[in-house]
Enzyme design. Sequence first.
Site, PDB file in Angstrom:
ATOM      1  N   ASP A 145       1.284  -1.279  -0.396  1.00 53.39           N
ATOM      2  CA  ASP A 145      -0.229  -0.063   0.075  1.00 53.39           C
ATOM      3  C   ASP A 145       1.003   0.948  -0.518  1.00 53.39           C
ATOM      4  O   ASP A 145       2.383   1.571   0.306  1.00 53.39           O
ATOM      5  CB  ASP A 145      -0.972  -0.419   0.921  1.00 53.39           C
ATOM      6  CG  ASP A 145      -1.557  -1.439   0.661  1.00 53.39           C
ATOM      7  OD1 ASP A 145      -2.661  -1.793   0.138  1.00 53.39           O
ATOM      8  OD2 ASP A 145      -2.593  -1.250   2.371  1.00 53.39           O
ATOM      9  N   ARG A 146       0.652   2.242  -0.714  1.00 51.61           N
ATOM     10  CA  ARG A 146       0.920   3.309  -0.311  1.00 51.61           C
ATOM     11  C   ARG A 146       1.949   3.921   0.876  1.00 51.61           C
ATOM     12  O   ARG A 146       2.338   4.234   0.598  1.00 51.61           O
ATOM     13  CB  ARG A 146       0.035   4.813  -1.044  1.00 51.61           C
ATOM     14  CG  ARG A 146       0.951   5.949  -1.377  1.00 51.61           C
ATOM     15  CD  ARG A 146      -0.222   6.675  -2.008  1.00 51.61           C
ATOM     16  NE  ARG A 146       0.705   8.384  -2.623  1.00 51.61           N
ATOM     17  CZ  ARG A 146      -0.175   8.834  -3.731  1.00 51.61           C
ATOM     18  NH1 ARG A 146      -1.193   8.869  -3.942  1.00 51.61           N
ATOM     19  NH2 ARG A 146       0.942  10.053  -3.934  1.00 51.61           N
TER      20      ARG A 146
END
Length: 308
Positions: A145-146
Amino acid sequence: MQKKSGGRPSQTPAQKKDMLLVVKENTFLMEFLIAQLPTKSRNNIKSLLKNKQVWVDDKVVSQFDHPLLSGQKISISASRSRVEKKFTEFTILYEDEAIIVIDKSAGLLSVATKNEKRRTAYSMLSDYVKRSDSSNKIFIVHRLDRETSGLMVFAKNEEAKKLLQENWNGAGTQKSYVALVEGKLEKPEGTIVSYLTEDKVFKVHASQNPKKGLKAVTHYSVIEASSAFSLLEVKIETGRKNQIRVHMEELGHSIVGDKKYGATSSPIRRLGLHAQKLEFLHPLSGEKLRFETKIPPAFYSVLKRKHR
């Protein structure tokens, strides 16, 4: 793992010098090394390859049957140091002819989205490999995830990508994260099993109904805790989207900074999730590779604060 930015491992004056050899005719790496290193046994040479001490034209090579061409330069390092190249938003921890392993910063996308094409780990690594040869490519093996920091693996060819992905959830691959979560857990360790599905607004939901999603299994154990927060080691058997984030919410202890999945606090101003350890089999050599990064200091600092 001590590494140098670009080129071969660094050395101090007290260390032995690297050995530099030139290939005179086409051959294979193992045959060349046996001929050039008469004082070393076959096992000694295998150890050099295993420990990433053999370089072919400034690239680490560990495959004994790697083909060599006349004129290529072979460097044998006196140390077991590995390459480390630092970029603004990630560090390359390891690279060879088949894979690249990086330590990604929180806030950096793994791959492009509709709104962001260039500021991604994939795009930056693609630019990096094309510097030496415009035909070089990078292939996605898995994603983070970012806002999750930590270890990521990219392949440098289709074969490596395919082999890595086929075994990514197998017994030879171990993935361990650290998560800073809200509250103090009642049990020091446990396992969460549920079925995950994604809705139309891209939020993942957990269910105990096998017909309502894909099975996800997460194991956790408490590393350290305060009255307000807990630092967990988290190991996953499956790699579902947002799996750890959803399971921590399901446990009643959302990851700090994760407003999407129930968090009410953000003491470190980022998501409290870091991919810390990764172990997998090299897709070509079959060698077991293991990488480990430090737990972000901010995770520990929160535990030491006084909370009202």
